[in-house]
Write a protein that holds these residues in place. Structure first.
Motif, PDB file in Angstrom:
ATOM      1  N   PHE A  59      93.615  36.407  74.072  1.00 20.28           N
ATOM      2  CA  PHE A  59      93.053  35.425  73.819  1.00 20.28           C
ATOM      3  C   PHE A  59      93.025  34.991  72.444  1.00 20.28           C
ATOM      4  O   PHE A  59      92.738  35.784  71.494  1.00 20.28           O
ATOM      5  N   SER A  60      93.221  33.795  71.955  1.00 23.01           N
ATOM      6  CA  SER A  60      92.970  33.564  70.524  1.00 23.01           C
ATOM      7  C   SER A  60      92.581  31.907  70.255  1.00 23.01           C
ATOM      8  O   SER A  60      92.891  30.985  71.256  1.00 23.01           O
ATOM      9  N   SER A  61      91.881  31.707  69.129  1.00 18.04           N
ATOM     10  CA  SER A  61      91.381  30.401  69.016  1.00 18.04           C
ATOM     11  C   SER A  61      91.295  30.196  67.659  1.00 18.04           C
ATOM     12  O   SER A  61      91.179  31.235  66.819  1.00 18.04           O
ATOM     13  N   ALA A  62      91.476  28.938  67.063  1.00 23.72           N
ATOM     14  CA  ALA A  62      91.230  28.759  65.644  1.00 23.72           C
ATOM     15  C   ALA A  62      90.218  27.593  65.701  1.00 23.72           C
ATOM     16  O   ALA A  62      89.935  26.538  66.351  1.00 23.72           O
ATOM     17  N   ILE A  63      89.120  27.917  64.685  1.00 24.58           N
ATOM     18  CA  ILE A  63      88.153  26.748  64.419  1.00 24.58           C
ATOM     19  C   ILE A  63      88.453  26.337  62.783  1.00 24.58           C
ATOM     20  O   ILE A  63      88.513  26.974  62.051  1.00 24.58           O
ATOM     21  N   CYS A  64      88.566  24.741  62.882  1.00 22.12           N
ATOM     22  CA  CYS A  64      89.174  24.323  61.473  1.00 22.12           C
ATOM     23  C   CYS A  64      87.653  23.578  61.070  1.00 22.12           C
ATOM     24  O   CYS A  64      87.367  22.783  61.581  1.00 22.12           O
ATOM     25  N   VAL A  65      87.534  23.685  59.742  1.00 17.25           N
ATOM     26  CA  VAL A  65      86.315  23.091  58.995  1.00 17.25           C
ATOM     27  C   VAL A  65      87.131  22.259  58.261  1.00 17.25           C
ATOM     28  O   VAL A  65      87.412  22.605  57.205  1.00 17.25           O
ATOM     29  N   ASN A  66      86.886  20.963  58.480  1.00 20.48           N
ATOM     30  CA  ASN A  66      87.661  19.922  57.585  1.00 20.48           C
ATOM     31  C   ASN A  66      86.822  19.800  56.027  1.00 20.48           C
ATOM     32  O   ASN A  66      85.663  19.590  56.213  1.00 20.48           O
ATOM     33  N   TRP A  67      87.478  19.998  55.079  1.00 17.80           N
ATOM     34  CA  TRP A  67      87.008  20.046  53.753  1.00 17.80           C
ATOM     35  C   TRP A  67      86.430  18.632  53.410  1.00 17.80           C
ATOM     36  O   TRP A  67      85.365  18.625  52.620  1.00 17.80           O
ATOM     37  N   ILE A  68      86.764  17.302  53.986  1.00 17.22           N
ATOM     38  CA  ILE A  68      86.465  16.233  53.590  1.00 17.22           C
ATOM     39  C   ILE A  68      85.072  15.898  54.142  1.00 17.22           C
ATOM     40  O   ILE A  68      84.074  15.445  53.628  1.00 17.22           O
ATOM     41  N   THR A  69      85.327  16.174  55.497  1.00 15.72           N
ATOM     42  CA  THR A  69      83.996  15.758  56.352  1.00 15.72           C
ATOM     43  C   THR A  69      83.149  17.154  56.666  1.00 15.72           C
ATOM     44  O   THR A  69      81.820  16.807  57.053  1.00 15.72           O
ATOM     45  N   GLY A  70      83.664  18.250  56.772  1.00 18.93           N
ATOM     46  CA  GLY A  70      82.742  19.328  56.908  1.00 18.93           C
ATOM     47  C   GLY A  70      82.650  19.530  58.432  1.00 18.93           C
ATOM     48  O   GLY A  70      82.042  20.536  59.087  1.00 18.93           O
ATOM     49  N   ILE A  71      83.261  18.476  59.028  1.00 18.49           N
ATOM     50  CA  ILE A  71      83.233  18.801  60.674  1.00 18.49           C
ATOM     51  C   ILE A  71      84.160  19.781  61.190  1.00 18.49           C
ATOM     52  O   ILE A  71      85.401  19.591  60.873  1.00 18.49           O
ATOM     53  N   PRO A  72      83.419  20.601  61.986  1.00 18.85           N
ATOM     54  CA  PRO A  72      84.340  21.713  62.686  1.00 18.85           C
ATOM     55  C   PRO A  72      85.109  21.357  63.749  1.00 18.85           C
ATOM     56  O   PRO A  72      84.623  20.768  64.577  1.00 18.85           O
ATOM     57  N   HIS A  73      86.177  21.750  64.182  1.00 17.89           N
ATOM     58  CA  HIS A  73      86.879  21.430  65.321  1.00 17.89           C
ATOM     59  C   HIS A  73      87.267  22.703  65.770  1.00 17.89           C
ATOM     60  O   HIS A  73      87.995  23.564  65.425  1.00 17.89           O
ATOM     61  N   GLY A  74      86.999  23.099  67.205  1.00 18.09           N
ATOM     62  CA  GLY A  74      87.383  24.177  68.035  1.00 18.09           C
ATOM     63  C   GLY A  74      88.801  24.244  68.528  1.00 18.09           C
ATOM     64  O   GLY A  74      89.103  23.173  68.989  1.00 18.09           O
ATOM     65  N   ASP A 103      86.196  39.222  80.281  1.00 17.65           N
ATOM     66  CA  ASP A 103      86.777  39.318  78.749  1.00 17.65           C
ATOM     67  C   ASP A 103      86.876  37.654  78.430  1.00 17.65           C
ATOM     68  O   ASP A 103      86.418  37.425  77.249  1.00 17.65           O
ATOM     69  N   ARG A 104      87.219  36.936  79.232  1.00 16.82           N
ATOM     70  CA  ARG A 104      87.371  35.472  78.769  1.00 16.82           C
ATOM     71  C   ARG A 104      86.011  34.786  78.321  1.00 16.82           C
ATOM     72  O   ARG A 104      85.867  34.181  77.489  1.00 16.82           O
ATOM     73  N   LEU A 105      85.016  35.525  79.088  1.00 11.13           N
ATOM     74  CA  LEU A 105      83.553  34.879  78.819  1.00 11.13           C
ATOM     75  C   LEU A 105      83.145  35.372  77.623  1.00 11.13           C
ATOM     76  O   LEU A 105      82.467  34.487  76.981  1.00 11.13           O
ATOM     77  N   ARG A 106      83.391  36.739  77.343  1.00  9.55           N
ATOM     78  CA  ARG A 106      82.944  37.272  76.046  1.00  9.55           C
ATOM     79  C   ARG A 106      83.575  36.409  74.840  1.00  9.55           C
ATOM     80  O   ARG A 106      82.955  36.223  73.944  1.00  9.55           O
ATOM     81  N   PHE A 107      84.791  36.361  75.063  1.00 10.43           N
ATOM     82  CA  PHE A 107      85.606  35.707  73.873  1.00 10.43           C
ATOM     83  C   PHE A 107      85.088  34.073  73.582  1.00 10.43           C
ATOM     84  O   PHE A 107      84.742  33.894  72.688  1.00 10.43           O
ATOM     85  N   ASP A 108      84.977  33.614  74.899  1.00 11.01           N
ATOM     86  CA  ASP A 108      84.537  32.158  74.738  1.00 11.01           C
ATOM     87  C   ASP A 108      83.006  32.051  74.237  1.00 11.01           C
ATOM     88  O   ASP A 108      82.712  31.184  73.336  1.00 11.01           O
TER      89      ASP A 108
END
Length: 156
Positions: free
Chosen positions: A134-149, A41-46
């Motif tokens: 399991f949960s995770s957030a991916i944030c996409v910065n609007w100024i730089t466009g760089i995603p952070h997981g 499950d963890r591997l599928r999620f990741d």
């Protein structure tokens, strides 16, 4: 002859030695088995989170390299995402995705878009991915466009 090796009487392991080895192996399996549960499950999620993060990065890189706007589309009704450089990718059934995107990207109830601009900036987004425990957030910065997981995005 004393001290000489008699191959007929001393070859192999004794029954006691075999029982000790079997007991050690049984204890090792008993300890390892609970640790192995949940790994698929963890591997599928990741893997799902990794595919989404890769799609965000690829779409941003393409916008910069091509000096043009690129859009990453999330179609939540069809459980897929795609862009001009990312083939439609279907998410596994047990994966849940929620999006928070800018209002100017015309988000509807079942879809959302992240637009990447030639300078690397974007409309920004928060992509919340979950599956069972399991949960995770991916944030996409609007100024730089760089995603952070694997972070929680800062609220307004």
């Amino acid at each position: 002859m004393t001290g000489a090796y008699d191959s007929e009487t001393e070859a192999g392991f004794s029954v006691v030695e075999m029982l000790v080895i079997t007991a050690i192996l049984a204890m090792a399996v008993a300890v390892a088995q609970p640790l192995m549960r949940g790994q698929p499950d963890r591997l599928r999620f990741d893997a799902a989170v990794g595919r989404i993060l890769d799609a965000v990065k690829s779409t941003r890189a393409s916008a910069i390299a091509g000096n043009s706007e690129m859009t990453l589309v999330f179609d939540l009704d069809r459980r897929q995402f795609y862009s001009g450089v990312v083939a439609p990718t279907v998410l596994p059934g047990e994966i849940s995705v929620r999006l928070k995107v800018a209002a100017l990207t015309e988000a509807t109830l079942g879809s959302g878009r992240i637009v990447f601009f030639p300078d690397g900036s974007s409309t920004g987004a928060e992509i919340l991915v979950s599956m069972k425990a399991f949960s995770s957030a991916i944030c996409v910065n609007w100024i730089t466009g760089i995603p952070h997981g694997d972070v929680r995005c800062a609220g307004p």
